[in-house]
Motif scaffolding. Structure first.
Motif, PDB file in Angstrom:
ATOM      1  N   GLY A   1      -3.826 -73.314 -30.379  1.00 28.45           N
ATOM      2  CA  GLY A   1      -4.880 -74.229 -30.814  1.00 28.45           C
ATOM      3  C   GLY A   1      -6.230 -73.863 -30.227  1.00 28.45           C
TER       4      GLY A   1
ATOM      5  N   LEU B   1      -0.778 -78.424 -36.240  1.00 31.99           N
ATOM      6  CA  LEU B   1      -0.194 -77.238 -36.873  1.00 31.99           C
ATOM      7  C   LEU B   1       1.324 -77.163 -36.721  1.00 31.99           C
TER       8      LEU B   1
ATOM      9  N   CYS C   1      -9.457 -83.304 -36.743  1.00 26.55           N
ATOM     10  CA  CYS C   1      -8.074 -83.056 -36.324  1.00 26.55           C
ATOM     11  C   CYS C   1      -7.353 -84.355 -35.969  1.00 26.55           C
TER      12      CYS C   1
ATOM     13  N   ILE D   1      -5.260 -79.556 -32.326  1.00 29.84           N
ATOM     14  CA  ILE D   1      -5.058 -78.511 -33.339  1.00 29.84           C
ATOM     15  C   ILE D   1      -3.631 -77.966 -33.256  1.00 29.84           C
TER      16      ILE D   1
ATOM     17  N   ILE E   1      -7.586 -70.812 -32.099  1.00 33.70           N
ATOM     18  CA  ILE E   1      -8.076 -71.228 -33.419  1.00 33.70           C
ATOM     19  C   ILE E   1      -9.406 -71.965 -33.287  1.00 33.70           C
TER      20      ILE E   1
END
Length: 293
Positions: free
Chosen positions: A241, A225, A273, A221, A244
């Motif tokens: 990450g 991002l 992901c 993640i 989140i």
């Protein structure tokens, strides 16, 4: 709920950082994770119930995790057992070790002090003690990892992961670097297990089931991002990450889904992901072909 999620994300991010040290730097997944995570919790909780100070008990959990990682490293480098199989063997053996340590499948911390207990005198709002503890643990861990990476030994460790053949030609003992990496990585993972067990109020022999998916999700993640980052920024991205990921899991629970099936949600999140970079590449390729046409 938001504060609790952030606190949980910070504690779980240590797991992601530990996995990152082997998965991204040495380029192999270490299955020892699913044994060292509950081992750290088991040793810590047992030590606390035995009258040992929570901070010292946490450090004992870290040392136990490091010992397990060291064994995996020896099996991998000296025993020439494939790293995944070596990790599985140690993970399976740790199940018995945990049962021996706790003398039962689980052990609680009712009426015993925990690290976060020391923040009670600050009169903090609910769950802020976990956020402070998580922040302190993450900051200290990242500082220590960065200090290690910036030493000659740390640079040799990174060189081993980047190009093992070249590292050997420079005189670096790559087997030692792999053992060192597995030892440090599993120490950080055990730290996460110890802190989360204190937060949950108990240690359980089955607590490590599927945790490697949680750690990998935090890493992926963060990478999806933020993309390409410097090493320190990558560690911070893992922390973000993790927060989140925990927010997504909290949302799933809030929406009323059966918590019995959280593992499949975890696996699905990780799968999505992992597929995002491929999807992006295909979309860019399609766009490029359209422009050429």
């Amino acid at each position: 709920m938001i504060v609790s999620t952030i606190g949980q994300g910070l504690l779980w991010s240590l797991l992601g950082i530990g996995i990152y040290l082997t998965y991204r730097i040495l380029n192999f997944p270490d299955m020892t994770t699913e044994g060292t995570f509950p081992l750290g919790g088991a040793v810590c909780v047992t030590a606390i119930t035995g009258g040992i100070h929570p901070i010292l008990a946490t450090l004992l959990g870290v040392l136990a995790g490091m010992a397990a990682g060291f064994v995996t490293g020896i099996l991998f480098t000296k025993g020439k057992i494939p790293v995944i199989l070596a990790g599985i063997l140690v993970m399976a053996g740790l199940n018995s070790v945990i049962l021996f340590v706790m003398q039962s499948p689980n052990k609680g911390l009712s009426n015993f002090p925990r690290i976060q207990t020391f923040f009670t005198n600050l009169n903090l709002p609910n769950y802020f003690d976990i956020v402070i503890l998580g922040l302190l643990a993450v900051i200290i861990t990242i500082i220590l990892v960065l200090f290690f990476i910036n030493t000659d030994l740390g640079q040799a460790y990174i060189a081993t992961g980047d190009n093992e053949v070249m590292a050997r030609s420079l005189g670096i003992k790559t087997d030692r670097m792999k053992i060192l990496g597995l030892t440090i990585s599993n120490g950080v993972i055990a730290l996460s297990g110890a802190l989360i067990s204190q937060n949950d109020g108990y240690a359980d022999v089955s607590k490590g089931t599927g945790v490697i998916v949680i750690g990998l999700a935090s890493i992926i993640i963060g990478e999806v991002l933020f993309g390409e980052l410097a090493f320190a920024e990558r560690l911070i991205a893992v922390v973000v990450g993790s927060i989140i990921y925990q927010a997504i899991i909290t949302l799933i629970i809030y929406l009323g889904f059966d918590t019995t099936y959280l593992k499949i949600f975890s696996s699905t999140i990780l799968a999505i992901c992992l597929m995002i970079p491929t999807l992006k590449e295909k979309l860019n390729l399609k766009t490029g072909l359209e422009k050429e046409a």
